[in-house]
Design a protein around this motif. Structure first.
Motif, PDB file in Angstrom:
ATOM      1  N   LYS A  75      24.975  79.509  44.589  1.00  0.00           N
ATOM      2  CA  LYS A  75      26.126  80.110  43.899  1.00  0.00           C
ATOM      3  C   LYS A  75      27.049  80.788  44.893  1.00  0.00           C
ATOM      4  N   ILE A  76      26.465  81.509  45.856  1.00  0.00           N
ATOM      5  CA  ILE A  76      27.284  82.198  46.858  1.00  0.00           C
ATOM      6  C   ILE A  76      28.049  81.179  47.708  1.00  0.00           C
ATOM      7  N   LEU A  77      27.365  80.102  48.104  1.00  0.00           N
ATOM      8  CA  LEU A  77      28.017  79.075  48.915  1.00  0.00           C
ATOM      9  C   LEU A  77      29.145  78.387  48.139  1.00  0.00           C
ATOM     10  N   PHE A  78      28.903  78.171  46.853  1.00  0.00           N
ATOM     11  CA  PHE A  78      29.931  77.539  46.029  1.00  0.00           C
ATOM     12  C   PHE A  78      31.170  78.423  45.946  1.00  0.00           C
ATOM     13  N   GLU A  79      30.959  79.724  45.751  1.00  0.00           N
ATOM     14  CA  GLU A  79      32.095  80.648  45.674  1.00  0.00           C
ATOM     15  C   GLU A  79      32.851  80.697  46.995  1.00  0.00           C
ATOM     16  N   GLU A  80      32.119  80.701  48.123  1.00  0.00           N
ATOM     17  CA  GLU A  80      32.784  80.716  49.427  1.00  0.00           C
ATOM     18  C   GLU A  80      33.552  79.415  49.652  1.00  0.00           C
TER      19      GLU A  80
ATOM     20  N   LYS B  33      36.820  79.530  47.719  1.00  0.00           N
ATOM     21  CA  LYS B  33      37.825  80.367  48.382  1.00  0.00           C
ATOM     22  C   LYS B  33      38.440  79.643  49.565  1.00  0.00           C
ATOM     23  N   LEU B  34      37.609  78.949  50.342  1.00  0.00           N
ATOM     24  CA  LEU B  34      38.136  78.224  51.498  1.00  0.00           C
ATOM     25  C   LEU B  34      39.074  77.100  51.078  1.00  0.00           C
ATOM     26  N   ARG B  35      38.721  76.395  50.020  1.00  0.00           N
ATOM     27  CA  ARG B  35      39.584  75.318  49.538  1.00  0.00           C
ATOM     28  C   ARG B  35      40.922  75.870  49.046  1.00  0.00           C
ATOM     29  N   GLU B  36      40.893  77.034  48.362  1.00  0.00           N
ATOM     30  CA  GLU B  36      42.137  77.654  47.899  1.00  0.00           C
ATOM     31  C   GLU B  36      42.988  78.084  49.075  1.00  0.00           C
ATOM     32  N   GLN B  37      42.373  78.609  50.141  1.00  0.00           N
ATOM     33  CA  GLN B  37      43.124  79.039  51.322  1.00  0.00           C
ATOM     34  C   GLN B  37      43.758  77.855  52.031  1.00  0.00           C
ATOM     35  N   CYS B  38      43.088  76.716  51.966  1.00  0.00           N
ATOM     36  CA  CYS B  38      43.619  75.516  52.621  1.00  0.00           C
ATOM     37  C   CYS B  38      44.579  74.742  51.711  1.00  0.00           C
TER      38      CYS B  38
END
Length: 202
Positions: free
Chosen positions: A158-163, A166-171
């Protein structure tokens, strides 16, 4: 002339015996006096001659010295009794512990399958029941650890999915569509079997 070594046995001659007694008595009294003076020691000396005559020396009061001696021996006797009781108790405890250790060692060997020859059917049945209970507890503990490990992995996922989101949104990438309430299970079919392998007919 060199004096011969005196033999430690009763002097048969009465006159020689009396002379030796007088000399040794005076020497002993002198030594007692010197000890009390030189070393400031409390000394009491009581001598009875072969005929019952009393000779005594005391650096203070001989009655006080005797009372002190009696009190001291009484205290020593009490302390010795306490030490003896403690020693006896320690011996009993040691014996009990040795018996328990021997019993546990025998039980351990039986659990490992050794020393079963003298066991009766009832004893073997009890041993089997004990092994089954132990195995059941071991399996329950193993399953609990598996469940805990799975929960930790899910939390990590779950933590990895959330991270990742966030990375996909930043990119500027479109985040993946995933519902937190859905769980995917994969059933893996295995061909494991217990027993000898089956023969294949060509």
């Amino acid at each position: 002339m060199v004096r011969g070594k005196t033999q430690m046995k009763r002097i048969e001659n009465a006159t020689s015996r009396q002379v030796t007694f007088s000399k040794r008595r005076n020497g002993l009294l002198k030594k007692a006096f010197e000890l009390s003076v030189l070393c400031d020691a409390e000394v009491a000396l009581i001598i009875f001659s072969p005929r019952g005559k009393l000779y005594e020396f005391s650096s203070c009061s001989i009655n006080k010295t005797i009372e002190r001696y009696q009190k001291k021996t009484k205290d020593i006797g009490i302390n010795s009794k306490i030490v003896e009781d403690h020693s006896q108790h320690a011996k009993e405890e040691t014996s009990n512990m040795m018996t328990k250790l021997e019993f546990l060692e025998v039980a351990k060997r039986k659990l490992l399958g050794d020393g079963l020859e003298p066991c009766t059917i009832d004893e073997l049945q009890q041993l089997e029941n004990q092994l089954e209970r132990s195995l059941s507890r071991i399996r329950a503990r193993k399953n609990q650890l598996f469940r805990e490990q799975i929960e930790k992995l899910k939390e990590k996922e779950k933590i990895l999915f959330e991270e990742n989101t966030k990375l996909r949104e930043q990119c500027g990438m479109q985040p993946r569509q995933a519902s937190e309430e859905q769980e995917v299970y994969m059933d893996v079919e295995t061909q494991l079997s217990i027993g000898p392998p089956e023969r294949r007919v060509a």
